[in-house]
Motif scaffolding. Sequence first.
Motif: not given
Length: 278
Positions: A52, A54, A57, A82, A133, A159, A161, A187, A189, A192
């Motif tokens: 991931v 991000t 994290p 992460t 994505y 992720c 934003r 976002g 997250e 995900a």
Amino acid sequence: MTDTPPPSMPPAKPPPKSPPKSHGRKSVRPSLKPRQLMDSHPMLAHAWTAQVITLFPEAFPGVLGLSLTGKAMQEGRWQLDTIPLRDFGIGKHRNVDDTPAGGGAGMVLRPDVVGSAVEAARARIHRAAPILYLSPRGRRFDQTMARDLATRPGVTLLCGRFEGLDERVIEHYGITEVSLGDFVLTGGELAAQALLDATVRLLPGVLGNADSTEEESFSNGLLEHPQYTRPAQWNGHDIPAVLMSGHHGEIAKWRRARSEEITRARRPDLWATYEDTP
């Protein structure tokens, strides 16, 4: 004359226990927090891997570190990696975004920053793992996609934003955009985590009872039938008599009929597809 008792012998040491026979099992103390499931162990060579990328994290593993998915992580059936996007930021302040080309509100994630993060991530995962994505304009995530991801060696999730991601990154890496539905989150997250939960539960050995995935919603193109358990009578409501009959053929027919009825009423789109399936 009193006999002197012989000196007591020290208790014999128990034989050493043999190590558990488990490929890649992680040793986890009862007090271990979900986040420590990720931080305190090296990457496992053959476990299904979720990466991931991000800005947050610390949001992971979140609920993925609990219940069946957390237990499966503990057992080494899957692992979470992460990649903090801020680590690849530009300048003293680790900037990751800039204003949209052509003007407009908000900020856009920079391609040089995200590209560096993707390169770092892909260097430590099997190349057959797809890059996704999380985006509201993407393909709708569904059970079919979850099943497909569970057959891959893993997945890299990006992720988003702000106003999103520079389009050139998506084109350059052939990234697939995936959406949870027709709504917008702040976002990627949460999306995900939902995607990973749906996928990890399908990995071998995670649910324990493989039959539990056979009758749930979407497994056969229909929504799941109603479920009941004890007590047989609650607040004036009884469990349907057929479920208490012990006649497995009639139970199966009842469940199929209720699944069809619920799908037809609640999801006409699924029902149309189901009717057209040979």
